[in-house]
Write a protein that holds these residues in place. Structure first.
Motif, short mmCIF file in Angstrom:
data_model
loop_
_atom_site.label_atom_id
_atom_site.label_comp_id
_atom_site.label_asym_id
_atom_site.label_seq_id
_atom_site.Cartn_x
_atom_site.Cartn_y
_atom_site.Cartn_z
N ASN A 261 0.85 -1.19 0.00
CA ASN A 261 0.00 0.00 0.00
C ASN A 261 0.88 1.24 0.00
OD1 ASN A 261 -2.37 1.52 0.06
ND2 ASN A 261 -2.45 1.52 2.30
N ILE A 262 1.62 1.42 -1.07
CA ILE A 262 2.54 2.56 -1.17
C ILE A 262 1.74 3.85 -1.37
CG2 ILE A 262 4.34 3.61 -2.60
CD1 ILE A 262 5.32 0.75 -3.18
N ARG A 263 2.13 4.86 -0.64
CA ARG A 263 1.46 6.15 -0.73
C ARG A 263 2.50 7.24 -0.54
NH1 ARG A 263 -3.67 8.53 -0.27
NH2 ARG A 263 -3.81 10.30 1.16
N ALA A 264 2.55 8.18 -1.46
CA ALA A 264 3.53 9.25 -1.37
C ALA A 264 3.27 10.13 -0.15
CB ALA A 264 3.48 10.10 -2.64
N ARG B 97 8.52 11.26 -4.29
CA ARG B 97 7.07 11.22 -4.09
C ARG B 97 6.34 10.78 -5.36
NH1 ARG B 97 5.06 16.08 -0.03
NH2 ARG B 97 6.92 16.15 1.30
N MET C 230 6.67 7.05 -5.82
CA MET C 230 5.71 6.38 -4.93
C MET C 230 4.28 6.56 -5.43
SD MET C 230 7.26 7.27 -1.18
CE MET C 230 8.59 6.30 -0.48
N ASN C 231 3.97 7.73 -5.93
CA ASN C 231 2.62 7.99 -6.41
C ASN C 231 2.26 7.08 -7.58
OD1 ASN C 231 0.26 9.86 -6.08
ND2 ASN C 231 0.70 10.26 -8.23
N ASP D 174 0.92 3.99 -6.06
CA ASP D 174 -0.24 4.11 -5.18
C ASP D 174 -1.35 3.21 -5.75
OD1 ASP D 174 -2.77 5.10 -4.10
OD2 ASP D 174 -1.67 6.86 -3.42
N GLU E 223 -4.38 3.61 -5.87
CA GLU E 223 -5.36 4.41 -6.60
C GLU E 223 -4.88 4.74 -8.01
OE1 GLU E 223 -6.31 7.97 -4.54
OE2 GLU E 223 -7.00 6.96 -2.72
N GLN F 222 -6.70 10.63 -8.30
CA GLN F 222 -6.09 9.36 -7.94
C GLN F 222 -4.71 9.66 -7.37
OE1 GLN F 222 -7.14 8.09 -12.18
NE2 GLN F 222 -6.92 6.12 -11.18
N GLY F 223 -4.43 9.20 -6.15
CA GLY F 223 -3.14 9.51 -5.55
C GLY F 223 -3.02 11.00 -5.26
#
Length: 563
Positions: free
Chosen positions: A9-12, A30, A33-34, A37, A39, A403-404
């Motif tokens: 569950n990678i999230r910036a 970031r 990572m985005n 994400d 999403e 998204q993200g």
């Protein structure tokens, strides 16, 4: 801070806290990572962002090493990434890019899917698509405007209208790229009917509001679409079938759509296209057990797919290849009249490219949607005379879910991009925005790609396959001070068919960023205008008169011989 070994569950990170030693590094981290994400990415657990197998990094070890290196990277150092793998950090200068990326670049004689697949199997390369491996993908929004602009141009050209109201648009594919189609169709008041063999993709588009409903059978989907067309209702419908099944039904029942296209990942038949008579799961088993047999079946289906498109085209459908190289794959499989179907760039987008207009985008690192809305209003205020841009900005705010990291895309042109970027940098400096803003674009842009079956198809001077321009674009963006620059092979149309470059700049409110934004955003789109002027496009000459550039051997009096 965040656990980079947790890949589920990678999230910036959001906000204005700096984790790296500079915002150039922070922005790159970031946005990487985005891309992954949940999403945003299509299959982030496999590092796949979109486009069949377009990856953000070559392996999870490579991803972790990239992030760790960015966290430690000094402001006079540059990280080199070779096909998704960080290979070296060199001391450069503070004005240099912080990251340089090269993905899937092969010597021309070896630039085939077969050789690429062999190298990928050995762990020596990866497919970066366009914005997957250059860390500037923003989800389906990234292609929505391109689809919107294409369909809007088609409506003006063929139906003398600014909308597709009362028109039936038929296509296939609801993946990372194709998923934009139903929403773009809705934004232009059309009825959209789309085939998608993967039920999970249909559910994703229903959940995000891009798609209105799913019909259990082709007959029900077609009947509902024809009813909505007759009523001039705006409606998008998916049918969970192969594209060939939907098109065969239309052919057999003598139903001709007004507009016809395709957005399956046909450019990569091994991964991006499901052959007839196979479910997604059955196709995965065959692909693993017998890749050569899989390719044979996929290419045969693509050939049938294009033959059905040709039949409907000859019956009056306004058809176009939307850049997935489906015509070429079908041609190689024996459909020698595949190119009777138009390519969308020469048919509908070339005039925009000639003026330096293309898929410019930005993302707010604060993570706050309201800051995107502030920038929407800024664009409306700054470019109120640009009716097409303002129309898009209003529609995007109304229809598009983020998204993200909240982001926006807009076809801004030469002169507009740097003016907007510099103004946003001032807003960051004054605290009107709570964190920096990342500016980038799709590689599918005015002067950053050579792709004879997409962006550079049917160039006026015959320079379709001349790839000096994307090389010069990458070099110019390095010299101008982009924070990261990428050069890829194969995105969009597949291995052997395209070379393209990308750039990203971070607006952190500093004088340094102001200079980078002014240079990069001016030079990047300016080179695209020069590229089209060199090919003899009158709109490019007019654009250069308004924004002069020294062009020693480019001008109306030195136009090259036409084909």
């Amino acid at each position: 801070m965040f656990d980079i070994t947790n890949h589920n569950n990678i999230r910036a990170p959001r906000g204005n806290q700096l984790h790296c030693k500079g915002w150039g590094q922070e922005g790159a981290m970031r946005m990487l990572m985005n891309n992954l994400d949940p999403e945003v990415g299509e299959r982030p657990e496999e590092l796949i962002v979109y486009g069949g197998r377009g990856r953000a990094a070559r392996s999870w070890d490579a991803f972790e090493a990239i992030v760790k290196t960015l966290l430690e990277l000094a402001n006079d150092e540059t990280l080199l990434v070779q096909s998704g793998k960080p290979v070296a950090v060199f001391r450069t200068t503070p004005a240099a890019p912080r990251v340089l990326i090269a993905n899937a670049n092969l010597v021309p004689k070896w630039a085939t899917w077969e050789h690429f697949n062999h190298l990928e199997e050995l762990g020596l390369t990866m497919f970066g698509q366009m914005t997957a491996g250059s860390w500037i993908y923003i989800g389906s929004q990234g292609v929505i405007q391109g689809t919107f602009e294409t369909l809007a141009a088609l409506a003006r050209k063929h139906f003398q209208s600014n909308t597709l109201k009362g028109r039936l648009y038929v296509s296939a594919g609801l993946g990372g790229m194709g998923g934009a189609q139903p929403l773009a169709a809705k934004m232009l008041d059309a009825v959209g009917l789309l085939a998608e063999v993967d039920p999970d993709r249909i559910e994703k588009r229903l959940a995000t509001g891009y798609l209105d409903k799913v019909a259990p059978t082709v007959a029900e989907g077609v009947n509902e679409a024809l009813r909505a067309k007759e009523a001039k209702e705006v409606l998008t419908i998916a049918v969970p079938v192969h594209a060939t099944e939907l098109l065969q039904y239309l052919v057999d029942n003598k139903i001709t759509p007004d507009v016809l296209s395709d957005q399956t990942a046909a450019h990569d038949p091994l991964v991006g296209y499901i052959p007839d008579d196979y479910s997604v799961r059955e196709a995965a088993v065959l692909r693993a057990a017998d890749p050569d047999g899989y390719l044979e079946k996929a290419r045969a289906t693509i050939a049938r797919h294009v033959e059905l498109m040709l039949t409907l085209t000859r019956r009056g459908a306004k058809s176009f290849d939307y850049g997935n190289n489906i015509r070429r794959v079908a041609y190689d499989a024996g459909v020698k009249d595949a190119f009777e179907i138009d390519g969308y760039v020469p048919a509908y987008i070339r005039d925009l490219f000639a003026q330096g207009k293309g898929p410019f985008r930005w993302a707010v690192l604060s993570g706050k949607p309201e800051e995107i809305y502030k920038l929407d209003q800024l664009a409306l205020d700054m470019f109120s005379e640009n009716e097409a841009l303002c129309r898009w900005m209003r529609l995007a705010k109304k229809h598009i879910l983020f998204q993200g990291l909240p982001a926006r895309i807009a076809y801004m042109g030469y002169g507009e991009r740097e003016a907007f970027g510099v103004r946003v940098n001032e807003m960051v400096a004054k605290g009107e925005l709570s964190a920096p803003v990342v500016f980038g674009r799709d590689h599918h842009d005015t002067g950053s790609v050579a792709s004879p079956y997409r962006e550079t198809e049917d160039m006026r001077d015959g320079s379709d396959a001349v790839a000096d321009w994307p090389v010069l674009n990458a070099l110019l963006n390095v010299a101008s001070g982009a924070h990261w620059v990428s050069f890829h092979h194969g995105g969009g149309t597949g291995i052997g068919f395209s070379l393209h470059a990308g750039m990203v700049v971070v607006a952190d409110g500093s004088a340094d960023s102001a200079g980078r934004l002014e240079r990069v955003l001016h030079n990047d789109s300016g080179l695209g205008v020069v590229r089209h002027a060199d090919a003899g496009y009158e709109l490019s000459f007019q654009t250069l008169e308004q924004n002069p550039v020294k062009t020693p051997l480019v001008g109306p009096e030195t136009q090259p011989r036409r084909k």
